[in-house]
Enzyme design. Structure first.
Site, PDB file in Angstrom:
ATOM      1  N   GLU A  42     -79.643  52.568  62.529  1.00  0.00           N
ATOM      2  CA  GLU A  42     -79.298  53.168  61.101  1.00  0.00           C
ATOM      3  C   GLU A  42     -80.059  52.475  59.955  1.00  0.00           C
ATOM      4  O   GLU A  42     -80.500  53.090  59.226  1.00  0.00           O
ATOM      5  CB  GLU A  42     -77.578  53.141  60.749  1.00  0.00           C
ATOM      6  CG  GLU A  42     -77.142  54.233  61.579  1.00  0.00           C
ATOM      7  CD  GLU A  42     -75.669  54.125  61.838  1.00  0.00           C
ATOM      8  OE1 GLU A  42     -75.442  53.287  61.171  1.00  0.00           O
ATOM      9  OE2 GLU A  42     -75.025  54.952  62.032  1.00  0.00           O
ATOM     10  N   GLU A 121     -59.499  15.725  56.627  1.00  0.00           N
ATOM     11  CA  GLU A 121     -60.884  16.222  56.792  1.00  0.00           C
ATOM     12  C   GLU A 121     -61.383  17.278  55.654  1.00  0.00           C
ATOM     13  O   GLU A 121     -60.597  18.255  55.827  1.00  0.00           O
ATOM     14  CB  GLU A 121     -61.269  16.940  58.172  1.00  0.00           C
ATOM     15  CG  GLU A 121     -60.614  15.643  59.175  1.00  0.00           C
ATOM     16  CD  GLU A 121     -60.885  16.595  60.902  1.00  0.00           C
ATOM     17  OE1 GLU A 121     -61.686  17.407  60.978  1.00  0.00           O
ATOM     18  OE2 GLU A 121     -60.221  15.973  61.599  1.00  0.00           O
ATOM     19  N   LYS A 123     -62.657  20.379  54.204  1.00  0.00           N
ATOM     20  CA  LYS A 123     -62.925  21.655  54.722  1.00  0.00           C
ATOM     21  C   LYS A 123     -64.289  22.449  54.558  1.00  0.00           C
ATOM     22  O   LYS A 123     -64.327  22.853  53.375  1.00  0.00           O
ATOM     23  CB  LYS A 123     -61.718  22.823  54.668  1.00  0.00           C
ATOM     24  CG  LYS A 123     -61.882  23.997  55.541  1.00  0.00           C
ATOM     25  CD  LYS A 123     -60.532  24.869  55.231  1.00  0.00           C
ATOM     26  CE  LYS A 123     -60.330  26.110  56.176  1.00  0.00           C
ATOM     27  NZ  LYS A 123     -61.402  27.019  55.641  1.00  0.00           N
ATOM     28  N   ASP A 125     -67.163  24.711  53.752  1.00  0.00           N
ATOM     29  CA  ASP A 125     -67.406  26.149  53.804  1.00  0.00           C
ATOM     30  C   ASP A 125     -68.432  26.792  54.550  1.00  0.00           C
ATOM     31  O   ASP A 125     -69.702  26.919  53.646  1.00  0.00           O
ATOM     32  CB  ASP A 125     -67.296  26.603  52.139  1.00  0.00           C
ATOM     33  CG  ASP A 125     -67.090  28.072  51.997  1.00  0.00           C
ATOM     34  OD1 ASP A 125     -66.781  28.792  52.967  1.00  0.00           O
ATOM     35  OD2 ASP A 125     -67.268  28.799  50.973  1.00  0.00           O
ATOM     36  N   GLU A 180     -69.148  22.627  62.172  1.00  0.00           N
ATOM     37  CA  GLU A 180     -69.317  23.824  61.135  1.00  0.00           C
ATOM     38  C   GLU A 180     -70.942  23.662  60.836  1.00  0.00           C
ATOM     39  O   GLU A 180     -71.356  22.597  60.454  1.00  0.00           O
ATOM     40  CB  GLU A 180     -68.409  23.318  59.905  1.00  0.00           C
ATOM     41  CG  GLU A 180     -68.583  24.765  58.860  1.00  0.00           C
ATOM     42  CD  GLU A 180     -67.309  25.937  59.384  1.00  0.00           C
ATOM     43  OE1 GLU A 180     -67.066  26.871  58.667  1.00  0.00           O
ATOM     44  OE2 GLU A 180     -66.622  25.432  60.317  1.00  0.00           O
ATOM     45  N   TYR A 232     -66.519  18.148  64.283  1.00  0.00           N
ATOM     46  CA  TYR A 232     -65.267  17.656  63.893  1.00  0.00           C
ATOM     47  C   TYR A 232     -64.035  17.898  65.082  1.00  0.00           C
ATOM     48  O   TYR A 232     -63.069  17.365  65.168  1.00  0.00           O
ATOM     49  CB  TYR A 232     -64.664  18.382  62.756  1.00  0.00           C
ATOM     50  CG  TYR A 232     -64.660  19.913  62.535  1.00  0.00           C
ATOM     51  CD1 TYR A 232     -63.809  20.700  63.556  1.00  0.00           C
ATOM     52  CD2 TYR A 232     -65.444  20.620  61.789  1.00  0.00           C
ATOM     53  CE1 TYR A 232     -63.992  22.073  63.254  1.00  0.00           C
ATOM     54  CE2 TYR A 232     -65.776  22.024  61.703  1.00  0.00           C
ATOM     55  CZ  TYR A 232     -64.818  22.821  62.365  1.00  0.00           C
ATOM     56  OH  TYR A 232     -64.853  24.094  62.528  1.00  0.00           O
ATOM     57  N   LYS A 296     -54.901  17.113  60.395  1.00  0.00           N
ATOM     58  CA  LYS A 296     -54.872  17.053  61.980  1.00  0.00           C
ATOM     59  C   LYS A 296     -53.802  15.587  62.118  1.00  0.00           C
ATOM     60  O   LYS A 296     -54.133  14.767  61.783  1.00  0.00           O
ATOM     61  CB  LYS A 296     -55.829  16.923  62.799  1.00  0.00           C
ATOM     62  CG  LYS A 296     -57.006  18.340  62.307  1.00  0.00           C
ATOM     63  CD  LYS A 296     -58.141  18.023  63.120  1.00  0.00           C
ATOM     64  CE  LYS A 296     -59.209  18.892  62.869  1.00  0.00           C
ATOM     65  NZ  LYS A 296     -60.421  18.763  63.388  1.00  0.00           N
ATOM     66  N   LYS A 320     -55.766  24.512  51.061  1.00  0.00           N
ATOM     67  CA  LYS A 320     -56.627  25.198  50.240  1.00  0.00           C
ATOM     68  C   LYS A 320     -56.636  24.667  48.758  1.00  0.00           C
ATOM     69  O   LYS A 320     -55.585  24.161  48.155  1.00  0.00           O
ATOM     70  CB  LYS A 320     -56.529  26.619  50.482  1.00  0.00           C
ATOM     71  CG  LYS A 320     -56.532  27.159  51.695  1.00  0.00           C
ATOM     72  CD  LYS A 320     -57.988  26.541  52.478  1.00  0.00           C
ATOM     73  CE  LYS A 320     -59.047  27.633  51.946  1.00  0.00           C
ATOM     74  NZ  LYS A 320     -58.840  29.055  52.323  1.00  0.00           N
ATOM     75  N   CYS A 414     -47.875  61.896  47.509  1.00  0.00           N
ATOM     76  CA  CYS A 414     -49.122  61.287  47.832  1.00  0.00           C
ATOM     77  C   CYS A 414     -50.310  61.947  47.217  1.00  0.00           C
ATOM     78  O   CYS A 414     -50.426  63.121  47.070  1.00  0.00           O
ATOM     79  CB  CYS A 414     -49.139  61.645  49.622  1.00  0.00           C
ATOM     80  SG  CYS A 414     -51.023  61.339  50.229  1.00  0.00           S
ATOM     81  N   CYS A 417     -52.459  64.202  49.922  1.00  0.00           N
ATOM     82  CA  CYS A 417     -52.053  65.315  50.580  1.00  0.00           C
ATOM     83  C   CYS A 417     -50.870  66.129  49.786  1.00  0.00           C
ATOM     84  O   CYS A 417     -50.373  67.083  50.124  1.00  0.00           O
ATOM     85  CB  CYS A 417     -51.631  65.198  52.015  1.00  0.00           C
ATOM     86  SG  CYS A 417     -49.932  64.323  52.104  1.00  0.00           S
ATOM     87  N   CYS A 432     -46.041  57.730  52.144  1.00  0.00           N
ATOM     88  CA  CYS A 432     -46.341  59.293  52.192  1.00  0.00           C
ATOM     89  C   CYS A 432     -45.497  59.816  53.589  1.00  0.00           C
ATOM     90  O   CYS A 432     -45.645  58.805  54.314  1.00  0.00           O
ATOM     91  CB  CYS A 432     -47.842  59.675  52.268  1.00  0.00           C
ATOM     92  SG  CYS A 432     -48.291  61.050  52.994  1.00  0.00           S
ATOM     93  N   CYS A 438     -51.760  64.089  56.603  1.00  0.00           N
ATOM     94  CA  CYS A 438     -52.316  63.511  55.429  1.00  0.00           C
ATOM     95  C   CYS A 438     -53.562  63.074  55.814  1.00  0.00           C
ATOM     96  O   CYS A 438     -53.661  62.022  56.686  1.00  0.00           O
ATOM     97  CB  CYS A 438     -51.373  62.373  54.972  1.00  0.00           C
ATOM     98  SG  CYS A 438     -52.177  61.433  53.623  1.00  0.00           S
TER      99      CYS A 438
END
Length: 690
Positions: A42, A121, A123, A125, A180, A232, A296, A320, A414, A417, A432, A438
C-alpha cells in the site's frame, strides 16, 4: 481510480494532496509510533503513483511531497525469532515512595527484614535487542517484538561496531546477551542535519531514529546510521557463571560488550534516592537519552526465588523520571466510543511540544475526572506525558479561563448510535447500551480483533476497517475470513456480491493480493491470542493466557461459559467474580456465539501446549495453600509450585490434588478433609518438591 495519463491538472493537484497527507500519516505511525498501519504494498503503491504524477506535472510538486522526504516504512521481510526465554517488560513506578513499596514487597516475599542490594541502571530510551552466541560466535540477532517472538535483525546488528562478533575467554557454549540499541544525541543531530540539507524527512527523536534504522530490510542503510549499544542482561545460557548483576557486568566487559558506566550498586533507600537525584541533574548533559532508572535485585539466587508475575519479574522495576510539562489550550472535548461501549472523553489540544513530542490530544478518562479538575473547552491547561508516554492534563489554569466559560455536560446518549449511555453504580465509566448495533463498538471490535496481540493482520488498519464497515464489506470479525471469497463472487443484490477491492481508490491487484495473503497466514491462531481477540470485557492478554493454561482448548472453555459453569474459572488465581461475570455474559449473547461459530468454520484454534519441561511430582497438579507458612512466604510457595508445573488455585474443589497447610489453617483445610483431598504440611510439601 483514473490512470495518471487521464488526470486533469486539477485532479492531479487533489491526488497529490491526498497522497501527501496519507503518507505523512503513515510516516508518523511508523517513525514516531513504530506501529505502521499500511502494508508495504500500500505504501509503495502510493509512493509510485506520487512519482508518476509528479513526473507528468512537475509544476505541482508539493513541499510536503513524499519525494522530498526520507525513505519508506520498514519492509515486512524479516524472519521471525521465537525467544527461548521471553523478553519481559518491567512494571513502572514514579516516585521514591513507590520504590520503597517495591522493596517492601521483595522483603515480604522473601520473608526477611534485610534489604537486598539493588543494581541501579540508567534506563536507555532505545530499542531492545538480543544477540545469540554459540561457542563465542555471534549467530543471530532479534528485536524484542511482542516479548515472545521478535524479528530477525542479525545482519543489521552486525553493522553496529560496538557489538562483538566473536568473544573469547570463559564463555558459555550458548550465550544470549540482551541490551538496548540507541542513537546518541550527537549522531541523531548529525543525521537530522544531513537529511534536512538534502530536503528529506527528519526524525522526531533519537529513539525513533534508532528503531527506524535498526528495522531496515537493507542492512546498508542501517550501516550508514551510527548506532550504539549497551548490554545489561541475558536470555538463554548453557551455563551461568555469574552469581550477581555486578558479576555479570564484569563478564560483559571482559567479553567486549559496552556497559553503562553509571550503573551503581545501592544498599539502601537513601543511596537509591541520591543516585536518582544525581541522574536527574545530569540527564540533559548525557550523550544519550534516558527516561528513568531500572532497579534489579543484585543476587541472582534471590532473583530466582522471587521469580516472575505473568508479564513482569518480581525482582526488577523501572523508576521513571517525572514527566515534562507544558502549557496549552483545549480546543474541544469529544467523546470516543470503545469496543465495550465505554464513552471516553478526549481533549483536542492546541499542539504543543512536550519532551520532544508534539501532543495534540489527551484522554480525560471519564466524567468524574472532568468534574474533579473542572475541565472546560477553551481552558488553558498544564499537560504532561505520564512516564514520558501518555499525554494527560495535570491541572487547569483558572486565571486564564474565558468569562463565558461553561461546564462540560457529559452526554447520556451515545454520540455514535443515539442509544442510552448508562453508568452502573459501582463504575466510573458510562457505557453505550447499543451493543453491536452501535457502529463505533462494531468497528472498535474489529480493530481489536486484528490488533498486534490478537490476530495481527497486516493491511487492516483503523482507517481501512472503518471504511470497510461503513461500506458493508466487514460487519464483524468473521467477515474477514470470507473477504477473499466475496471479492469476486456472488450476485449483485446479495451480501456476498463481488466487492472487487482492486477497483477501490488507492488499491491495486498487488495490494489486494497482499491483504488476502496476510489473512490466509492468520487462519491458524494460538488459544491465548484467540481468547484475547474476542474482545471480552476485562480480558487482556495476560488473563487470556491464564484461561488458556487452565482450559487447554477452546471447546472446553466455551462449553463451560455457555452453561455458566464458573467453578474452574473462578478458581484460577487472578480471576475474580467480576471478571468471571463479564466472561459468562459475553457467552450468553447469541450474536457472539454466532460470530464464534462462523470463525471456527474458517480458522483453526490451536490447543494450548505448555512447553515447560515438567519433571516434578507436582507437575499438572492443582494445589491450594492455606494458613501461615514458616520456611517460605505464601507468595514464594505459590511461585515455586507454578515454576514446577503446578496450577495454584485460591479455592478447594473436587479438582484439587493437594492442600498445603501452615499454621492456623482454616476452612480450606476442613473442606479438603471432607472431600478426601491429600493434605500436606509445609515440611512435607518441601520434601515432595525436592
Amino acid at each position: 481510480m483514473l490512470s495518471v495519463n487521464e488526470l486533469t491538472e486539477k485532479q492531479a493537484q487533489e491526488e497529490l494532496k491526498r497522497i501527501a497527507e496519507e503518507m505523512a500519516k503513515a510516516d508518523i505511525a511508523y517513525y514516531q509510533n513504530d506501529d505502521p498501519y499500511l502494508t508495504d504494498a500500500e505504501y509503495d503503491s502510493l509512493k509510485q503513483r506520487n512519482e508518476e504524477i509528479e513526473k507528468r506535472f512537475p509544476n505541482l510538486i508539493r513541499t510536503d511531497s513524499p519525494s522530498q522526504k526520507i525513505g519508506a516504512a520498514v519492509k515486512s521481510g524479516f524472519g521471525k525469532v521465537k525467544h527461548r526465554f521471553p523478553m519481559l517488560s518491567l512494571a513502572d513506578v514514579f516516585n521514591v515512595e513507590e520504590v520503597d513499596s517495591f522493596i517492601m514487597s521483595v522483603k515480604r516475599f522473601l520473608n526477611t527484614s534485610a534489604m537486598p542490594a539493588l543494581m541501579a541502571e540508567p534506563k536507555i530510551d532505545g530499542l531492545s535487542f538480543s544477540a545469540r552466541y554459540e561457542k563465542g560466535k555471534f549467530v543471530q540477532g532479534a528485536t524484542r517484538g511482542d516479548g515472545t517472538t521478535g524479528e530477525d535483525i542479525t545482519e543489521n546488528l552486525k553493522t553496529i561496531s560496538e557489538l562483538p562478533l566473536n568473544i573469547t575467554g570463559n564463555v558459555p557454549d550458548i550465550l544470549e546477551i540482551r541490551g538496548e540499541v540507541y542513537m546518541s544525541k550527537a549522531d541523531f543531530f548529525n543525521l537530522n542535519k544531513k537529511y534536512e540539507s538534502e530536503g528529506k524527512k527528519t526524525f522526531a527523536n533519537p529513539r525513533n531514529a534508532a528503531a527506524g534504522s535498526l528495522r531496515q530490510l537493507d542492512s546498508k542503510i542501517t550501516a550508514e546510521r551510527k548506532l550504539s549499544i549497551f548490554a545489561y542482561t541475558w536470555g538463554e545460557v548453557s551455563e551461568r557463571i555469574w552469581n550477581s548483576q555486578e558479576d555479570f557486568f564484569k563478564h560483559l566487559k571482559s567479553w567486549g560488550f559496552p556497559t553503562n558506566p553509571l550503573n551503581k550498586l545501592c544498599s539502601n533507600l537513601n543511596e537509591i534516592e541520591q543516585n536518582f537525584q544525581k541522574l536527574m541533574e545530569i540527564r540533559a548533559s548525557l550523550p544519550y537519552d534516558i527516561d528513568g532508572i531500572v532497579y534489579k535485585v543484585n543476587d541472582i539466587s534471590l532473583q530466582e526465588r522471587l521469580g516472575f508475575l505473568t508479564r513482569t519479574p518480581r525482582w526488577a522495576i523501572a523508576h521513571k523520571f517525572p514527566a515534562e510539562q507544558a502549557l496549552t489550550k483545549i480546543n474541544n472535548i469529544r467523546i470516543q466510543v470503545g469496543r465495550t461501549g465505554a464513552l471516553t472523553p478526549v481533549a483536542d489540544l492546541e499542539p504543543v511540544n512536550v519532551g520532544g513530542v508534539i501532543v495534540s490530544h489527551a484522554t480525560l478518562h471519564n466524567e468524574d475526572e472532568i468534574k474533579r479538575k473542572d475541565i472546560r473547552i477553551n481552558d488553558t491547561v498544564v499537560i504532561q506525558r505520564a512516564g514520558d508516554v501518555i499525554p494527560q492534563i495535570v491541572e487547569v489554569i483558572k486565571e486564564k479561563r474565558p468569562e463565558n466559560s461553561q461546564e462540560f455536560i457529559f452526554p447520556t446518549t451515545c454520540p455514535q448510535c443515539g442509544a442510552h449511555a448508562i453508568r452502573e453504580e459501582d463504575e466510573a465509566v458510562r457505557r453505550c447500551t447499543g451493543g453491536l448495533t452501535c457502529p463505533a463498538q462494531a468497528i472498535e471490535r474489529i480493530i481489536h480483533f486484528v490488533s498486534k496481540d490478537a490476530f495481527d493482520i497486516n493491511g487492516l488498519g483503523e482507517k481501512i476497517v472503518e471504511d470497510f464497515y461503513h461500506e458493508g464489506i466487514l460487519k464483524n470479525p468473521a467477515d474477514i475470513f470470507t473477504l477473499e471469497e466475496r471479492n469476486n463472487g456472488g450476485d449483485l443484490f446479495s451480501y456476498n456480491r463481488g466487492i472487487h477491492l482492486e477497483s477501490r481508490e488507492g488499491w491495486g491487484k498487488k495490494s489486494v493480493e497482499n491483504l488476502f495473503k496476510a489473512i490466509r497466514e492468520k487462519r491458524t491462531i494460538s488459544l491465548p491470542r484467540f481468547i484475547y481477540a474476542l474482545g471480552i470485557r476485562q480480558v487482556g492478554s495476560a488473563t487470556a493466557l491464564l484461561i488458556a493454561k487452565n482450559y487447554g482448548d477452546f471447546a472446553s472453555f466455551s462449553h463451560d461459559m455457555q452453561l455458566k459453569e464458573t467453578g474452574k474459572l473462578v478458581s484460577i488465581d487472578g480471576i475474580g467474580a467480576s471478571m468471571a461475570t463479564d466472561i459468562v455474559e459475553f457467552f450468553q449473547e447469541q450474536h457472539n456465539i454466532e460470530i464464534i461459530n462462523k470463525l471456527q468454520q474458517n480458522i483453526t484454534i490451536e490447543n494450548y501446549i505448555d512447553e515447560t519441561d515438567y519433571s516434578s511430582p507436582i507437575a499438572g497438579k492443582t494445589i491450594v495453600f492455606t494458613g501461615t507458612l514458616e520456611q517460605m512466604t505464601r507468595s514464594e510457595a505459590k511461585a515455586k509450585a507454578q515454576s514446577l508445573g503446578a496450577k495454584v488455585s485460591g479455592s478447594v474443589s473436587k479438582n484439587t490434588d493437594y492442600v498445603i497447610i501452615g499454621n492456623d489453617a482454616g476452612s480450606k483445610a476442613t473442606k479438603a478433609s471432607e472431600l478426601g483431598i491429600t493434605i500436606l504440611k509445609e515440611e512435607e510439601f518441601i520434601n515432595l518438591i525436592k
